[in-house]
Design an enzyme around this catalytic site. Structure first.
Site, PDB file in Angstrom:
ATOM      1  N   ASP A  41      21.226   6.546  18.732  1.00 55.06           N
ATOM      2  CA  ASP A  41      22.377   6.286  19.160  1.00 55.06           C
ATOM      3  C   ASP A  41      23.020   5.131  18.468  1.00 55.06           C
ATOM      4  O   ASP A  41      22.381   4.121  18.162  1.00 55.06           O
ATOM      5  CB  ASP A  41      22.706   6.308  20.654  1.00 55.06           C
ATOM      6  CG  ASP A  41      24.001   6.109  21.159  1.00 55.06           C
ATOM      7  OD1 ASP A  41      25.003   7.048  20.933  1.00 55.06           O
ATOM      8  OD2 ASP A  41      24.635   4.963  21.603  1.00 55.06           O
ATOM      9  N   GLU A  91      22.796   9.124  14.880  1.00 59.97           N
ATOM     10  CA  GLU A  91      24.235   9.120  14.930  1.00 59.97           C
ATOM     11  C   GLU A  91      25.112   7.965  14.188  1.00 59.97           C
ATOM     12  O   GLU A  91      24.867   6.613  14.825  1.00 59.97           O
ATOM     13  CB  GLU A  91      24.900   9.217  16.523  1.00 59.97           C
ATOM     14  CG  GLU A  91      26.254   8.894  16.622  1.00 59.97           C
ATOM     15  CD  GLU A  91      26.721   8.439  17.903  1.00 59.97           C
ATOM     16  OE1 GLU A  91      27.775   8.511  18.523  1.00 59.97           O
ATOM     17  OE2 GLU A  91      26.062   7.169  18.079  1.00 59.97           O
TER      18      GLU A  91
END
Length: 676
Positions: free
Chosen positions: A460, A503
């Site tokens: 993330d 990401e």
């Protein structure tokens, strides 16, 4: 992870009325929420590059390169110099969806790199198709349409087949002797992403762990009961869906309490999604226990399904009343009997009174009390605007994303354990001499790999942590997986190394620096809108697929249609299956894509609706035909690494649109008959 909506009102309004500008370029036009584009014909030479938004000047934070995602920062005294190596039409694309703007610069090539053979969308009368397969299958070969299971013999270089009534006009052609799935290849992976809490409740006894409870309203941001045991119960379903990798939301212990949800504070927002980690050494009790995790991983591996953990190293979770009370950190403006009178015996049971919102709990907290907040993470661990901590910066690496405490992953100073862990008796964290926050995080995360055989991580907020940290994580996790496979040869699926995808908002199909720092793939943020343009005509994906298949011979991406941070892709009904599952590279199904999971309640945070409960009642009900359609195409994909990893040759057919994908000895031919 997308910014918490409860803090969006405090961020710069990048997507509102003001417009982006840059000297030498016309005003930017908005193309989709949060993305802005401008084009200009520029001569060869050197020129300064700055951008302006609402009287704020921005400039690239790093060296200016074409086709690279460049972080923007507030302007300094000397603007960076942009060297243009040739005349041409240049495009500036700004992406603000992550909360901090990024810039992509590209130049129009003199000739299109890949020209589509499709000029207009083909029409189909519903009759059987005669397909020239002479360049793909030899004369006399038995060719099977995997979708309908029909078999035809190649005669004079042709076959004739009728697309199945439920196939949307597809023929999925393979040699008839193909009888099993091919060996797994990450370039052809079909990854199923679940927010575990919203998927399946396998153990109701853990639903209210740490004193968490329902809000009695729309339950927008509360825990719903999904857990690791529930995932195990649905592995057969995922196997039938053709899934070979399961990405689960971070199962680590989260903040125990809630923060105000949405811009209006109209609901309590718990960390059901796994992005507000409090202890990387423990499983969150709502997810289950270590026996549940071991059963999940072993059972998944028995079915040929790899397990990916979502991981966060950029930030911790917010301070909540529940954790302040339990771990004795922070400070209140209340004292004596005022505390119990205002907050109750158990602080997390507080509810807003008339005239208050779920944000109003902050009014009771003294965020300036240095002594009280020193007992939280400690200055060696985080930067935040609370207490005596170092203030966050303005760049991607030191900013406080959505006001979450930013972990000092760049620090070279030994940190010790987080201060409040002294009062956290259940932590498995042990102090290690000389360890920095980065060292602890990579050690803790890789330990899950070493203990359970986790196959990979989805990282993330990758752009908010320095690249060497990701390389360190990859190196340690890779060593851990090798150790686990050596110790558990009967459980290891194969000898493939640890896999890591990340990401970075706005990243597309490009081989950026992330690939040189541990990442095997990056999430492809471009694919969602590219696919949306082709829901009525699959042939319109031709150029995109050709370009992807060509570029991805050297690296990999993970493409998606729906996500928890953007929107649910429901255009075209079950046509979404072929749009996603026939894409080159790895693909990600978001739970319920296959069953048209409905958008849920949102309150004042529209993203919450993308995280609704899995609609199991529809899987065998009104969405059964859609699920079956997804199953057939996904199973076909799993049988053929050529779909994700192969080179594409588009065919010029008399009827319909078709292409061949070829990878090593594997070759398939896909035909779409056209619009009816």
């Amino acid at each position: 992870m997308k910014l918490a909506a409860c803090f969006l009102t405090l961020l710069p309004g990048f997507a509102v009325a003001a417009s982006w500008t840059s000297p030498g370029f016309p005003a930017f036009s908005e193309q989709g929420t949060g993305t802005f584009v401008s084009h200009a014909q520029l001569p060869k030479g050197t020129r300064p590059l700055t951008l302006n938004f609402d009287q704020q000047c921005w400039q690239p934070a790093d060296a200016i390169k074409l086709n690279q995602m460049l972080s923007l920062q507030p302007c300094s005294n000397t603007p960076p110099q942009w060297r243009l190596f040739r005349d041409g039409e240049y495009t500036l694309q700004i992406d603000t969806r992550s909360g901090t703007p990024t810039l992509m610069i590209s130049i129009q090539n003199a000739a299109e790199p890949v020209a589509s053979l499709v000029r207009e969308c083909p029409k189909w009368d519903g009759l059987p198709l005669t397909v020239d397969v002479s360049a793909t299958f030899p004369e006399g070969a038995a060719v099977r349409d995997y979708y309908s299971q029909q078999i035809a013999i190649v005669k004079n270089g042709q076959i004739m087949l009728q697309p199945a009534a439920t196939s949307n006009g597809l023929l999925l052609l393979e040699r008839a002797e193909t009888d099993t799935s091919a060996p797994f290849d990450w370039h052809n992976a079909t990854v199923y992403f679940v927010l575990t809490d919203r998927f399946e409740n396998g153990d109701p006894s853990n639903d209210q762990s740490y004193g968490r409870h329902k809000d009695g309203m729309a339950e927008i941001g509360t825990f719903h009961g999904g857990d690791l045991r529930g995932l195990t119960n649905k592995l057969d379903y995922l196997q039938q869906l053709g899934v070979n990798a399961l990405w689960i939301s971070a199962p680590f212990e989260q903040i125990h309490g809630w923060v105000g949800g949405g811009t209006k504070g109209d609901f309590p927002h718990y960390a059901y999604h796994g992005y507000y980690t409090q202890d990387w050494t423990n499983l969150d009790a709502n997810m289950g226990n270590e026996a549940d995790l071991r059963t999940l991983v072993d059972s998944a591996h028995q079915r040929g399904i790899r397990i990916l953990f979502d991981v966060v190293m950029n930030h911790t979770g917010y301070a909540t009343l529940a954790d302040m009370q339990e771990y004795q950190f922070g400070a209140l403006y209340l004292s004596g009997d005022e505390v119990k009178k205002s907050l109750g015996e158990r602080w997390s049971d507080w509810k807003p009174a008339a005239g208050q919102t779920w944000h109003s709990f902050n009014d009771y907290i003294n965020f300036s009390d240095k002594t009280g907040w020193d007992k939280w993470w400690g200055k060696n661990w985080i930067r935040t605007d609370i207490g005596d901590y170092d203030n966050p910066g303005f760049d991607d690496l030191t900013m406080s994303l959505a006001f979450l405490p930013d972990i000092k992953t760049e620090s070279t100073t030994a940190s010790g354990l987080p201060v409040f862990y002294k009062n956290k008796m259940d932590t498995h964290a042990k102090a290690i001499d000389g360890y920095t926050p980065r060292d602890y995080l990579t050690h803790w995360l890789s330990q899950w790999v070493r203990d359970y055989g986790i196959d990979g991580f989805r990282v993330d907020t990758a752009k908010h942590v320095e690249l060497p940290a990701w390389q360190q994580l990859k190196t340690e996790a890779s060593a851990a997986l090798r150790e686990w496979k050596k110790a558990n040869p009967d459980k290891a699926l194969d000898d493939k190394p640890f896999w890591m995808t990340g990401e970075a908002w706005g990243h597309g199909v490009m081989q950026s620096d992330y690939y040189r720092h541990g990442f095997d793939a990056m999430i492809n943020f471009d694919y969602q809108e590219q696919a949306a343009k082709a829901v009525d005509c699959l042939a319109q994906m031709d150029t995109t697929w050709q370009q992807m298949a060509e570029k991805l011979q050297g690296f990999n991406v993970l493409s998606y249609l729906s996500s928890h941070d953007t929107r649910l892709f429901r255009e075209g009904g079950d046509k979404a299956a072929e749009l996603l599952l026939l894409a080159p590279g790895a693909v990600q199904i978001f739970y319920g894509d296959e069953s048209s999971r409905p958008f849920g309640p949102t309150g004042s945070d529209p993203l919450q609706g993308t995280r609704s409960d899995m609609n199991w009642q529809d899987v065998s009900g009104k969405s059964a035909a859609s699920v079956a359609h997804w199953q057939k195409i996904s199973q076909f994909r799993a049988r053929h690494p050529a779909i994700g990893a192969g080179k594409q040759t588009t065919l010029l057919l008399k009827q319909g649109y078709g292409f061949v994908r070829e990878h090593g000895d594997d070759k398939v031919l896909v035909v779409w008959a056209g619009q009816q």
